[in-house]
Motif scaffolding. Structure first.
Motif, PDB file in Angstrom:
ATOM      1  N   ASP A   1      -9.693  -6.898  -1.599  1.00 28.60           N
ATOM      2  CA  ASP A   1      -8.788  -5.911  -1.202  1.00 28.60           C
ATOM      3  C   ASP A   1      -9.121  -6.625   0.783  1.00 28.60           C
ATOM      4  OD1 ASP A   1      -7.017  -5.774  -3.199  1.00 28.60           O
ATOM      5  OD2 ASP A   1      -7.157  -3.564  -2.743  1.00 28.60           O
TER       6      ASP A   1
ATOM      7  N   ILE B   1      -8.987  -4.762   4.473  1.00 29.96           N
ATOM      8  CA  ILE B   1      -7.448  -3.302   4.973  1.00 29.96           C
ATOM      9  C   ILE B   1      -8.136  -3.883   6.006  1.00 29.96           C
ATOM     10  CG2 ILE B   1      -8.210  -1.683   5.376  1.00 29.96           C
ATOM     11  CD1 ILE B   1      -7.225  -1.825   2.537  1.00 29.96           C
TER      12      ILE B   1
ATOM     13  N   PRO C   1      -5.119   1.089  -1.396  1.00 29.58           N
ATOM     14  CA  PRO C   1      -4.703   0.401  -0.899  1.00 29.58           C
ATOM     15  C   PRO C   1      -3.235  -0.271  -2.325  1.00 29.58           C
ATOM     16  CG  PRO C   1      -6.549   0.353  -0.471  1.00 29.58           C
ATOM     17  CD  PRO C   1      -6.504   1.458  -1.333  1.00 29.58           C
TER      18      PRO C   1
END
Length: 83
Positions: free
Chosen positions: A6, A8, A37
């Motif tokens: 992930d 961000i 998320p």
């Protein structure tokens, strides 16, 4: 084996290696909500979930690198050992 990252924020040229061997990115999903998320099809995109093909590997040192999208700033990198 598939490894999921992930990311961000916004970057470009995401790269992943396992045992110093480049991995192929097999899927990318936009993420919404920085606090939790989740993949989304609409809304404010805050980052990306990337899926990396690590077939044929049992583990080792995994490294994920993203370069700044605007050409300024610093390269972001994270490493973990997968056993």
């Amino acid at each position: 084996m598939t490894i999921v990252t992930d990311e961000i924020g916004y970057g470009r040229y995401a790269q992943a290696t396992l045992l110093s061997n480049p991995l192929q990115e097999i899927r990318t999903e936009p993420l919404c909500s920085a606090a939790n998320p989740q993949p989304c099809s609409r809304g404010t995109i805050v980052g990306y979930r990337r899926y990396w093909n690590a077939s044929g590997y049992q583990g080792g040192n995994f490294n994920f690198t993203v370069y700044p999208s605007n050409g300024g700033g610093s390269v972001r990198s994270a490493s973990i050992t997968i056993q």
